[in-house]
Design a protein around this motif. Structure first.
Motif, mmCIF file in Angstrom:
data_model
loop_
_atom_site.group_PDB
_atom_site.id
_atom_site.type_symbol
_atom_site.label_atom_id
_atom_site.label_comp_id
_atom_site.label_asym_id
_atom_site.label_seq_id
_atom_site.Cartn_x
_atom_site.Cartn_y
_atom_site.Cartn_z
ATOM 1 N N LYS A 176 0.823 -1.215 0.000
ATOM 2 C CA LYS A 176 0.000 0.000 0.000
ATOM 3 C C LYS A 176 0.854 1.262 0.000
ATOM 4 O O LYS A 176 0.356 2.354 0.301
ATOM 5 N N CYS A 177 2.121 1.103 -0.374
ATOM 6 C CA CYS A 177 3.038 2.261 -0.469
ATOM 7 C C CYS A 177 3.037 3.087 0.811
ATOM 8 O O CYS A 177 3.105 4.316 0.783
ATOM 9 N N ASP A 178 2.930 2.384 1.946
ATOM 10 C CA ASP A 178 2.880 3.077 3.232
ATOM 11 C C ASP A 178 4.168 2.910 4.034
ATOM 12 O O ASP A 178 4.227 3.232 5.223
ATOM 13 N N VAL A 179 5.218 2.405 3.359
ATOM 14 C CA VAL A 179 6.529 2.252 4.005
ATOM 15 C C VAL A 179 7.521 3.144 3.261
ATOM 16 O O VAL A 179 7.568 3.127 2.024
ATOM 17 N N THR A 180 8.271 3.942 3.993
ATOM 18 C CA THR A 180 9.239 4.833 3.333
ATOM 19 C C THR A 180 10.465 4.039 2.888
ATOM 20 O O THR A 180 10.843 3.042 3.512
ATOM 21 N N CYS A 181 11.056 4.474 1.791
ATOM 22 C CA CYS A 181 12.277 3.850 1.287
ATOM 23 C C CYS A 181 13.414 4.044 2.294
ATOM 24 O O CYS A 181 13.340 4.930 3.160
ATOM 25 N N PRO A 182 14.471 3.220 2.200
ATOM 26 C CA PRO A 182 15.634 3.440 3.077
ATOM 27 C C PRO A 182 16.074 4.906 3.027
ATOM 28 O O PRO A 182 15.991 5.549 1.976
ATOM 29 N N PRO A 183 16.544 5.442 4.152
ATOM 30 C CA PRO A 183 16.754 6.895 4.254
ATOM 31 C C PRO A 183 17.746 7.495 3.277
ATOM 32 O O PRO A 183 17.653 8.674 2.959
ATOM 33 N N ASN A 184 18.702 6.709 2.805
ATOM 34 C CA ASN A 184 19.720 7.279 1.926
ATOM 35 C C ASN A 184 19.464 7.008 0.451
ATOM 36 O O ASN A 184 20.340 7.232 -0.383
ATOM 37 N N CYS A 185 18.239 6.506 0.148
ATOM 38 C CA CYS A 185 17.873 6.316 -1.252
ATOM 39 C C CYS A 185 17.698 7.660 -1.938
ATOM 40 O O CYS A 185 17.263 8.636 -1.315
ATOM 41 N N ARG A 186 17.991 7.688 -3.215
ATOM 42 C CA ARG A 186 17.761 8.877 -4.035
ATOM 43 C C ARG A 186 16.976 8.416 -5.257
ATOM 44 O O ARG A 186 17.282 7.390 -5.847
ATOM 45 N N THR A 193 10.966 -4.853 -3.299
ATOM 46 C CA THR A 193 12.214 -5.243 -2.624
ATOM 47 C C THR A 193 12.827 -4.138 -1.780
ATOM 48 O O THR A 193 13.618 -4.410 -0.880
ATOM 49 N N GLY A 194 12.493 -2.891 -2.077
ATOM 50 C CA GLY A 194 13.096 -1.772 -1.347
ATOM 51 C C GLY A 194 14.464 -1.393 -1.850
ATOM 52 O O GLY A 194 15.124 -0.517 -1.268
ATOM 53 N N GLU A 195 14.938 -2.013 -2.955
ATOM 54 C CA GLU A 195 16.256 -1.653 -3.489
ATOM 55 C C GLU A 195 16.224 -0.235 -4.066
ATOM 56 O O GLU A 195 15.311 0.118 -4.811
ATOM 57 N N CYS A 196 17.227 0.560 -3.703
ATOM 58 C CA CYS A 196 17.271 1.970 -4.113
ATOM 59 C C CYS A 196 17.631 2.100 -5.596
ATOM 60 O O CYS A 196 18.427 1.306 -6.119
ATOM 61 N N GLY A 197 17.054 3.122 -6.233
ATOM 62 C CA GLY A 197 17.445 3.429 -7.605
ATOM 63 C C GLY A 197 18.863 3.978 -7.662
ATOM 64 O O GLY A 197 19.672 3.581 -8.493
ATOM 65 N N SER A 198 19.187 4.898 -6.761
ATOM 66 C CA SER A 198 20.536 5.441 -6.612
ATOM 67 C C SER A 198 20.663 5.935 -5.175
ATOM 68 O O SER A 198 19.677 5.979 -4.434
ATOM 69 N N CYS A 199 21.885 6.285 -4.781
ATOM 70 C CA CYS A 199 22.145 6.668 -3.384
ATOM 71 C C CYS A 199 22.459 8.153 -3.255
ATOM 72 O O CYS A 199 22.970 8.777 -4.181
ATOM 73 N N GLY A 205 25.551 0.458 -1.813
ATOM 74 C CA GLY A 205 24.807 -0.745 -1.446
ATOM 75 C C GLY A 205 23.412 -0.754 -2.032
ATOM 76 O O GLY A 205 22.873 0.277 -2.427
ATOM 77 N N ASP A 206 22.778 -1.962 -2.084
ATOM 78 C CA ASP A 206 21.428 -2.105 -2.640
ATOM 79 C C ASP A 206 20.448 -1.164 -1.965
ATOM 80 O O ASP A 206 19.586 -0.572 -2.619
ATOM 81 N N LYS A 207 20.571 -1.027 -0.650
ATOM 82 C CA LYS A 207 19.659 -0.159 0.091
ATOM 83 C C LYS A 207 20.372 1.077 0.638
ATOM 84 O O LYS A 207 19.876 1.741 1.549
ATOM 85 N N CYS A 208 21.531 1.359 0.042
ATOM 86 C CA CYS A 208 22.290 2.577 0.407
ATOM 87 C C CYS A 208 22.534 2.658 1.907
ATOM 88 O O CYS A 208 22.455 3.735 2.521
ATOM 89 N N ASP A 209 22.806 1.500 2.507
ATOM 90 C CA ASP A 209 23.011 1.455 3.953
ATOM 91 C C ASP A 209 24.481 1.300 4.328
ATOM 92 O O ASP A 209 24.814 1.085 5.503
ATOM 93 N N ALA A 210 25.377 1.401 3.338
ATOM 94 C CA ALA A 210 26.822 1.350 3.613
ATOM 95 C C ALA A 210 27.446 2.681 3.203
ATOM 96 O O ALA A 210 27.045 3.281 2.200
ATOM 97 N N THR A 211 28.405 3.168 3.993
ATOM 98 C CA THR A 211 29.048 4.439 3.667
ATOM 99 C C THR A 211 30.166 4.223 2.644
ATOM 100 O O THR A 211 30.797 3.167 2.603
ATOM 101 N N ARG A 511 19.238 18.411 0.104
ATOM 102 C CA ARG A 511 19.156 16.983 0.412
ATOM 103 C C ARG A 511 17.754 16.549 0.806
ATOM 104 O O ARG A 511 17.530 15.364 1.080
ATOM 105 N N THR A 512 16.820 17.488 0.881
ATOM 106 C CA THR A 512 15.442 17.149 1.246
ATOM 107 C C THR A 512 14.615 17.018 -0.021
ATOM 108 O O THR A 512 14.584 17.934 -0.845
ATOM 109 N N SER A 513 13.934 15.880 -0.159
ATOM 110 C CA SER A 513 13.165 15.628 -1.376
ATOM 111 C C SER A 513 11.897 16.470 -1.382
ATOM 112 O O SER A 513 11.210 16.596 -0.359
ATOM 113 N N CYS A 514 11.592 17.076 -2.534
ATOM 114 C CA CYS A 514 10.309 17.769 -2.683
ATOM 115 C C CYS A 514 9.187 16.756 -2.479
ATOM 116 O O CYS A 514 9.375 15.550 -2.633
#
Length: 645
Positions: A176-186, A193-199, A205-211, A511-514
């Motif tokens: 239901k699109c009620d879960v936000t993507c990982p915080p560092n996704c762009r 799957t929650g895999e990010c398009g870009s970081c 990382g797949d979910k942009c969870d590695a620095t 860095r804040t998404s519209c």
């Protein structure tokens, strides 16, 4: 003739009833054989009798009422009424006093005669209930009554039964699109799957969870972690190797080639020392010394000065000094020339020519020379020209502007450009460059083209751009890139000062998404949307339009563009008059058309020929021009009849 027969008061004995029917049938068959098909009988292929269509009834009672209509699209005592077009396929029948659609209702209708509207949220509904059986009228709702709002993060509505979204707006995931993507996704993430398009810069990382590796600059590759570029001082794929020790201003990420060298070193990696007699630094590529230690000269300062050169200091000559010497020489030469004209050559053995006088003067007072880097370099050449001018009355007319002097409109001396320096110290270093586009001990360097207008100056050992940096650069010498999210940034910080690189971001660091409900871009400072996706309103398009809006609503006021059928008003929260068909005017409430049996601007009265609370009872058969809605009293009677009914 047929009309006359029906009007006759004929009484047949009960035992002769079927005989009467047979005679009438034979009569009609005889008449029909001479009649021609009619073209105006509602599409029924019947015959005309004296220009009148045969009745639609095929089975008449003794009292004149119809037992069976010719076609199930008709009803009434004499089959005089068409079935409502709200009946599916226009098929109906009489059930006692009620008209009942036999094959169901058209979309949006319900009830016996399909004269009632489905709930406004439904396109189709239960015939005798409130539940929706077809798609919801507003695709952003779901549930048995189409009253549950789909997630605001769905992009194209949701499943009518489950509410599951077809796809999500950037930044959201889940059924239901009620879960936000990982915080560092762009640019959003995969719905399932929650895999990010870009970081965001700095993550991988797949979910942009590695620095990214610590010495990366401008982020790294999402899949491999390879750095886009390195902070000054580091090189290689992950920026984990230090630049050669004598590099200045960093080195190439892949090659390790230094941008420039610390004083005393040269070469691609600054691993070769300058010639030993260079003073200060030498050219990184050629090894050419900028200046020599006292007592040495030549391109690489490897030639000793002549023994008669003074070695204690270097004569400092400025452009102003040269000009004064030239003027004084002109005056002296003119005075001596006039004095010589007054002398006679016969008068003296002591008489000397001007040339001889100058030569003897030069021999008696030999100049105290110094040694410059080149044997006849700039300032000694200037001295020779001055002597030549005084002794031989020549001028600088023979010197022409050089075409290879880096754009400076200067004159040539022995084919050498005048230096860029206009104020030289006794040690040969420059105090003031001819133009603020140059810098260095001898103004031999051009200012970086990352400086605004290419203007700079030296501040101790650092080059500082005096008018700021070009777009995308920052730092003293504007040699550092702005954060990748910025098109322009603070000179000594990470805040953005120009538009964001990605117009769908805002904030001091972009860095804040519209809001995902913005249709285009948002304000870089406030995040306010220019316009909203259909169905949303508010500064950031984060408020849903009223539920009965159709086609969206005004971003600032929330007023609906139009209403779904059955509603009216600014926010479409007022129901249309109950007997309207196909909705009503949003502002006035005036009905576009009425339900069967109703009439008037707001469908509040019965159509001529109908009466009752629901205008579903026909007026007495002999009424003319209709009857009273409540009492059934006729307005007028047809010819031959009288009375209230």
């Amino acid at each position: 003739m047929v009309q006359i027969i029906f009007a006759m008061d004929i009484h047949f004995p009960r035992c002769h009833y079927w005989t009467t029917i047979l005679l009438l049938s034979l009569f009609f068959l005889n008449v029909s054989s001479t009649s021609t098909p009619c073209s105006h009988c509602d599409g029924n292929n019947v015959t005309c009798v004296d220009g009148v269509c045969l009745p639609r009834c095929v089975s008449v009672t003794s009292s004149g009422e119809c037992l069976q209509c010719l076609d199930s699209m008709f009803y009434g005592k004499h089959c005089e009424h068409d079935c409502p077009d709200t009946c599916l396929n226009s098929r109906c029948q009489m059930n006692n006093t009620r008209v009942v659609c036999t094959e169901g209702c058209v979309a949006g209708k319900k009830g016996d005669n399909c004269g009632m509207n489905c709930p406004t949220a439904c396109t189709q509904c239960e015939r005798y209930g409130e539940g929706c059986t077809g798609p919801c009228k507003n695709p952003r709702y779901y549930g048995p009554l189409c009253r549950t709002l789909c997630s605001s993060s769905c992009t194209d509505g949701c499943n009518r039964i489950t509410g599951e979204c077809g796809s999500c707006k950037p930044g959201y995931m889940g059924d239901k699109c009620d879960v936000t993507c990982p915080p560092n996704c762009r640019d959003g993430c995969d719905k399932d799957t929650g895999e990010c398009g870009s970081c965001e810069p700095g993550y991988t990382g797949d979910k942009c969870d590695a620095t990214c590796p610590p010495n990366c600059r401008d982020g790294c590759d999402k899949d491999t972690g390879e750095c886009d570029s390195c902070v000054p001082g580091y090189m290689r794929t992950y920026c984990n190797v230090t630049c050669p020790p004598n590099c200045r201003d960093g080195c190439g990420k892949d090659t390790g080639e230094c941008g420039s060298c610390v004083p005393g070193y040269r070469g691609d990696r600054c691993d070769v020392t300058c010639p030993p007699n260079c003073k200060g630094r030498c050219d990184k590529d050629t090894g050419d010394c900028g200046s020599c230690e006292p007592g040495y000269r030549g391109k690489f300062c490897n030639d000793s000065c002549p023994t008669q050169c003074k070695t204690d200091h270097t004569v400092a000559i400025t452009t102003g000094t040269v000009a004064v010497v030239i003027v004084l020489a002109l005056i002296i030469a003119f005075w001596r020339h006039t004095q010589k004209g007054n002398r006679t050559h016969a008068s003296g053995t002591n008489g000397t020519t001007h040339s001889e006088y100058s030569d003897s003067l030069a021999h008696r007072n030999p100049p105290q020379k110094t040694c410059n880097k080149e044997p006849f370099d700039r300032w000694p050449a200037m001295s020779k020209k001055i002597v030549f001018f005084v002794r031989d009355k020549s001028t600088f007319a023979a010197s022409t502007p050089c075409s290879n002097c880096d754009g400076n409109n200067v004159t040539c001396l022995d084919g050498v450009c005048l230096p860029r320096c206009v104020n030289v110290t006794s040690s040969g270093e420059c105090l003031q460059c001819l133009d603020s586009r140059f810098y260095g001990k001898r103004c031999e360097h051009d200012c970086p083209d990352t400086c605004l207008n290419s203007l700079c100056q030296m501040n101790n050992t650092r080059v500082v751009c005096t008018e700021g940096c070009v777009a995308g650069k920052k730092g003293d010498n504007c040699g550092m890139n702005c954060p990748t999210a910025c098109t322009q940034c603070e000179r000594y910080g990470d805040g953005c000062t120009g538009p964001c690189q990605n117009p769908r971001y805002y904030g001091p660091h972009c860095r804040t998404s519209c809001s995902s409900n913005c249709t285009d871009v948002c304000n870089r400072i406030t995040g306010e949307c220019g316009s909203c996706e259909p169905g949303y309103t508010g500064d950031k398009c984060d408020v849903t339009c009223p539920p009965n809006c159709r086609g969206g609503c005004d971003k600032d006021t929330g007023k609906c563009d139009s209403c779904v059928s059955g509603y009216r008003g600014k926010n479409c929260n007022d129901a249309c008059p109950s007997n309207c068909r196909d909705g009503c005017d949003q502002d006035t409430g005036e009905c576009g058309s009425c339900e069967p049996g109703y009439a008037g601007k707001y469908c509040g009265s019965c159509e001529p020929g109908y009466m009752g609370n629901k205008c579903d009872v026909t007026c007495p058969p002999n009424c003319r021009d209709g009857c009273d809605k409540d009492t059934g009293e006729c307005d007028r009677c047809v010819s031959g009849y009288r009375g209230k009914m």
